[in-house]
Design an enzyme around this catalytic site. Structure first.
Site, mmCIF file in Angstrom:
data_model
loop_
_atom_site.group_PDB
_atom_site.id
_atom_site.type_symbol
_atom_site.label_atom_id
_atom_site.label_comp_id
_atom_site.label_asym_id
_atom_site.label_seq_id
_atom_site.Cartn_x
_atom_site.Cartn_y
_atom_site.Cartn_z
ATOM 1 N N CYS A 184 0.713 -1.050 0.032
ATOM 2 C CA CYS A 184 -0.106 0.084 0.098
ATOM 3 C C CYS A 184 0.979 1.327 0.155
ATOM 4 O O CYS A 184 2.084 1.314 -0.261
ATOM 5 C CB CYS A 184 -0.914 -0.015 1.270
ATOM 6 N N ARG A 226 -3.210 -0.501 5.329
ATOM 7 C CA ARG A 226 -4.054 -1.687 4.468
ATOM 8 C C ARG A 226 -2.975 -2.879 4.500
ATOM 9 O O ARG A 226 -3.238 -4.035 4.516
ATOM 10 C CB ARG A 226 -4.250 -1.113 3.188
ATOM 11 N N ASP A 271 -8.001 3.857 1.548
ATOM 12 C CA ASP A 271 -6.957 4.319 2.377
ATOM 13 C C ASP A 271 -7.779 4.826 3.398
ATOM 14 O O ASP A 271 -8.535 5.653 3.617
ATOM 15 C CB ASP A 271 -6.255 5.529 1.797
#
Ligand code: 4NP
Length: 168
Positions: A22, A28, A140
């Site tokens: 990520c 994440r 996000d």
């Protein structure tokens, strides 16, 4: 599903090395890494999978995952202990599958890939998610509230379960 033939090839391998990517490697991708680690252990396949995660932005290098993500993940039984690290060029050799959380991650990884073989290893996490048809990337959660972290965990549990099933 896209990349079917490359995933078919992977299915036959004794060892499958997966890198989750990520932006910051504090929300994440370490969550995906921790979820997949638990799923792999639950299915007794820990010797067949090697897992790691990394970020395209190195500003959080050395840090544990974001406290909010650790708290939300812990409630579901995942202990996230990975320390953030940036993506490096050797990752394109060291891993078989490089899993991007969003389209920006995907495009940047493809831009860095040194060969066509390396490019083929890059997939989108969302392409493994079946139960959330309205999403085309893993959003996000960094600037979101609790529901943003819960959504990410929902998407990642769904995606990791299907990824493992595809590769098993
Ligand atoms: P992640 O979330 O990419 O899921 O780890 C982020 C964490 C930090 C930042 C951006 C996204 N940041 O810009 O610091």
């Amino acid at each position: 599903m896209e990349k079917e033939s490359y995933l078919d090839k992977l299915r036959g391998k004794d060892k499958i090395r997966i890198l989750f990517v990520c932006l910051g490697n504090i929300c994440r991708s370490p969550a995906a890494h921790g979820i997949m680690d638990k799923f792999v252990k639950e299915t007794g396949e820990e010797n067949r999978f090697e897992l790691d995660s990394a970020g395209l932005y190195g500003g959080h290098a050395g840090e544990l995952p974001d406290h909010r993500m650790r708290v939300h993940a812990r409630r579901r039984g995942y202990e996230l202990t990975h320390r953030s690290r940036p993506v490096k060029m050797s990752d394109f050799d060291d891993f078989d599958l490089i899993v991007a959380m969003d389209n920006s991650n995907y495009d940047r990884l493809r831009g860095f890939a040194p060969t066509l073989e390396a490019e083929e290893k890059i997939v989108r996490m969302i392409d493994f998610v079946k139960g959330f048809p309205g999403y085309d990337y893993v959003p996000d959660p960094y600037y979101e509230g609790a529901e943003g972290f819960e959504l990410v965990l929902d998407l990642l549990e769904d995606g990791c379960r299907n990824m493992l099933e595809t590769l098993a």
